[in-house]
Design a protein around this motif. Structure first.
Motif, PDB file in Angstrom:
ATOM      1  N   ASP A  40       0.659  -1.072  -0.051  1.00 32.54           N
ATOM      2  CA  ASP A  40      -0.006   0.006  -0.130  1.00 32.54           C
ATOM      3  C   ASP A  40       0.716   1.581  -0.187  1.00 32.54           C
ATOM      4  N   SER A  41       2.018   0.693   0.742  1.00 32.35           N
ATOM      5  CA  SER A  41       2.484   2.445   0.904  1.00 32.35           C
ATOM      6  C   SER A  41       3.630   2.933  -0.621  1.00 32.35           C
ATOM      7  N   LEU A  42       3.273   1.252  -1.195  1.00 34.99           N
ATOM      8  CA  LEU A  42       4.309   1.368  -2.625  1.00 34.99           C
ATOM      9  C   LEU A  42       3.424   2.168  -3.207  1.00 34.99           C
ATOM     10  N   GLY A  43       2.199   1.481  -3.708  1.00 33.29           N
ATOM     11  CA  GLY A  43       0.679   1.929  -4.179  1.00 33.29           C
ATOM     12  C   GLY A  43       0.959   0.677  -4.889  1.00 33.29           C
ATOM     13  N   TYR A  52       7.555 -10.094  -6.752  1.00 30.90           N
ATOM     14  CA  TYR A  52       9.041  -9.166  -6.674  1.00 30.90           C
ATOM     15  C   TYR A  52       9.453  -9.956  -5.332  1.00 30.90           C
ATOM     16  N   GLU A  53       9.332  -9.861  -4.242  1.00 30.51           N
ATOM     17  CA  GLU A  53       9.800 -10.776  -3.207  1.00 30.51           C
ATOM     18  C   GLU A  53       9.620 -11.917  -3.719  1.00 30.51           C
ATOM     19  N   SER A  54       9.333 -12.641  -4.390  1.00 31.46           N
ATOM     20  CA  SER A  54       9.762 -14.426  -4.907  1.00 31.46           C
ATOM     21  C   SER A  54      10.808 -14.278  -5.744  1.00 31.46           C
ATOM     22  N   GLY A  55      10.572 -13.125  -6.439  1.00 36.66           N
ATOM     23  CA  GLY A  55      11.614 -13.626  -8.312  1.00 36.66           C
ATOM     24  C   GLY A  55      10.971 -13.496  -8.775  1.00 36.66           C
ATOM     25  N   ILE A  56       9.313 -13.636  -8.986  1.00 42.11           N
ATOM     26  CA  ILE A  56       8.433 -13.615 -10.119  1.00 42.11           C
ATOM     27  C   ILE A  56       8.833 -13.116 -11.342  1.00 42.11           C
ATOM     28  N   TYR A  57       8.621 -11.611 -10.359  1.00 47.28           N
ATOM     29  CA  TYR A  57       8.798 -10.871 -11.669  1.00 47.28           C
ATOM     30  C   TYR A  57      10.200  -9.736 -11.430  1.00 47.28           C
ATOM     31  N   PRO A  58      10.893  -8.749 -11.589  1.00 44.70           N
ATOM     32  CA  PRO A  58      12.091  -7.913 -11.390  1.00 44.70           C
ATOM     33  C   PRO A  58      10.888  -6.905 -11.132  1.00 44.70           C
ATOM     34  N   ILE A  59      12.153  -6.649  -9.830  1.00 50.02           N
ATOM     35  CA  ILE A  59      11.471  -5.068  -9.252  1.00 50.02           C
ATOM     36  C   ILE A  59      12.067  -4.318 -10.279  1.00 50.02           C
ATOM     37  N   PRO A  60      11.113  -3.406 -11.366  1.00 50.40           N
ATOM     38  CA  PRO A  60      11.196  -2.252 -11.674  1.00 50.40           C
ATOM     39  C   PRO A  60      11.750  -1.021 -11.185  1.00 50.40           C
ATOM     40  N   LYS A  61      11.855  -0.071 -11.807  1.00 54.90           N
ATOM     41  CA  LYS A  61      12.779   1.149 -11.852  1.00 54.90           C
ATOM     42  C   LYS A  61      12.051   2.073 -10.162  1.00 54.90           C
ATOM     43  N   PHE A  62      11.155   2.046 -10.956  1.00 55.00           N
ATOM     44  CA  PHE A  62       9.594   3.560 -10.204  1.00 55.00           C
ATOM     45  C   PHE A  62       9.684   2.922  -9.760  1.00 55.00           C
ATOM     46  N   ILE A  63       9.611   1.262  -9.144  1.00 57.36           N
ATOM     47  CA  ILE A  63       9.612   0.659  -7.427  1.00 57.36           C
ATOM     48  C   ILE A  63      10.292   1.213  -6.382  1.00 57.36           C
ATOM     49  N   LYS A  64      12.020   1.128  -7.353  1.00 53.81           N
ATOM     50  CA  LYS A  64      13.445   1.329  -6.860  1.00 53.81           C
ATOM     51  C   LYS A  64      13.247   2.576  -6.508  1.00 53.81           C
ATOM     52  N   ASN A  65      12.928   3.311  -6.682  1.00 55.64           N
ATOM     53  CA  ASN A  65      12.970   5.010  -6.455  1.00 55.64           C
ATOM     54  C   ASN A  65      11.960   4.905  -5.884  1.00 55.64           C
ATOM     55  N   LEU A  67      11.362   2.941  -3.469  1.00 56.72           N
ATOM     56  CA  LEU A  67      12.091   2.600  -2.090  1.00 56.72           C
ATOM     57  C   LEU A  67      12.668   3.471  -1.552  1.00 56.72           C
ATOM     58  N   GLN A  68      13.034   3.771  -2.763  1.00 55.44           N
ATOM     59  CA  GLN A  68      14.679   5.125  -2.045  1.00 55.44           C
ATOM     60  C   GLN A  68      14.049   6.134  -1.420  1.00 55.44           C
ATOM     61  N   GLU A  69      12.785   6.889  -1.981  1.00 54.56           N
ATOM     62  CA  GLU A  69      12.544   7.992  -1.514  1.00 54.56           C
ATOM     63  C   GLU A  69      11.917   7.751  -0.744  1.00 54.56           C
ATOM     64  N   LYS A  70      10.820   6.729  -0.300  1.00 56.13           N
ATOM     65  CA  LYS A  70      10.028   6.495   0.758  1.00 56.13           C
ATOM     66  C   LYS A  70      10.834   6.105   1.682  1.00 56.13           C
ATOM     67  N   PHE A  71      11.668   4.619   1.721  1.00 58.29           N
ATOM     68  CA  PHE A  71      12.274   4.289   2.588  1.00 58.29           C
ATOM     69  C   PHE A  71      13.547   4.416   3.104  1.00 58.29           C
ATOM     70  N   ARG A  72      14.505   5.492   2.261  1.00 56.75           N
ATOM     71  CA  ARG A  72      15.797   5.437   2.329  1.00 56.75           C
ATOM     72  C   ARG A  72      17.023   4.640   1.906  1.00 56.75           C
ATOM     73  N   GLU A  82      25.631  -5.538  -1.857  1.00 61.92           N
ATOM     74  CA  GLU A  82      26.824  -4.969  -1.783  1.00 61.92           C
ATOM     75  C   GLU A  82      26.638  -3.429  -0.664  1.00 61.92           C
ATOM     76  N   GLY A  83      27.737  -2.991   0.297  1.00 60.38           N
ATOM     77  CA  GLY A  83      26.564  -1.788   0.896  1.00 60.38           C
ATOM     78  C   GLY A  83      25.403  -1.964   1.825  1.00 60.38           C
ATOM     79  N   GLY A  84      24.971  -0.911   2.634  1.00 56.65           N
ATOM     80  CA  GLY A  84      24.419  -0.833   3.958  1.00 56.65           C
ATOM     81  C   GLY A  84      22.771  -0.563   3.124  1.00 56.65           C
ATOM     82  N   LYS A  85      21.820  -1.188   3.950  1.00 59.48           N
ATOM     83  CA  LYS A  85      21.090  -1.511   3.067  1.00 59.48           C
ATOM     84  C   LYS A  85      20.225   0.460   3.602  1.00 59.48           C
ATOM     85  N   TYR A  86      20.393   1.210   3.312  1.00 57.43           N
ATOM     86  CA  TYR A  86      20.152   2.722   4.208  1.00 57.43           C
ATOM     87  C   TYR A  86      21.347   3.628   3.241  1.00 57.43           C
TER      88      TYR A  86
END
Length: 129
Positions: A40-43, A52-65, A67-72, A82-86
């Motif tokens: 819901d928070s991602l629409g 997405y979590e099971s890998g059935i579909y690749p995570i699209p760029k707009f979802i990655k954006n 995730l970055q904007e809403k959840f850092r 690689e690197g930190g989660k945040y």
């Protein structure tokens, strides 16, 4: 006439790994959000997030954006592990690396980052700093 068969797409290993990292992020996020709440928070629907979590579909760029904007979220971590989660972890990593550089390389790194900033933003934004 040969009968055509539909092949079911097999998820790519990289998509499965990214999906597992997405699931790990969601489950360890403060408040431990359910798939429905996180979706819901991602629409998106719970079932789409599950895909997405099971890998059935690749995570699209707009979802990655989002995730970055809403959840850092650090999307490099999502893509590679690689690197930190945040994003804040990335900043801390960069500061640590910068501090270990000799002064000449610190100046070079600073100039390179400034050039990247100019390429991304308007010159007026840089001048106002």
């Amino acid at each position: 006439m040969a009968e055509e068969t539909q092949k079911k797409e097999i998820p790519l290993k990289s998509d499965i790994e990214k999906g597992l990292r997405l699931k790990e992020f969601r489950k360890n996020f403060p408040g431990k959000m359910t798939q429905k709440d996180f979706g819901d928070s991602l629409g998106i629907s719970q079932s789409m997030l599950s895909s997405y979590e099971s890998g059935i579909y690749p995570i699209p760029k707009f979802i990655k954006n989002l995730l970055q904007e809403k959840f850092r979220m650090n999307v490099v971590w999502l893509d590679t592990g690689e690197g930190g989660k945040y994003l804040d972890d990335v900043k801390s990593d960069l500061e640590s690396i910068y501090d270990r550089l000799n002064p000449e390389n610190q100046n070079y790194a600073y100039e390179l980052i400034k050039r990247l900033f100019v390429a991304q933003c308007h010159q007026e934004e840089l001048d106002s700093l």
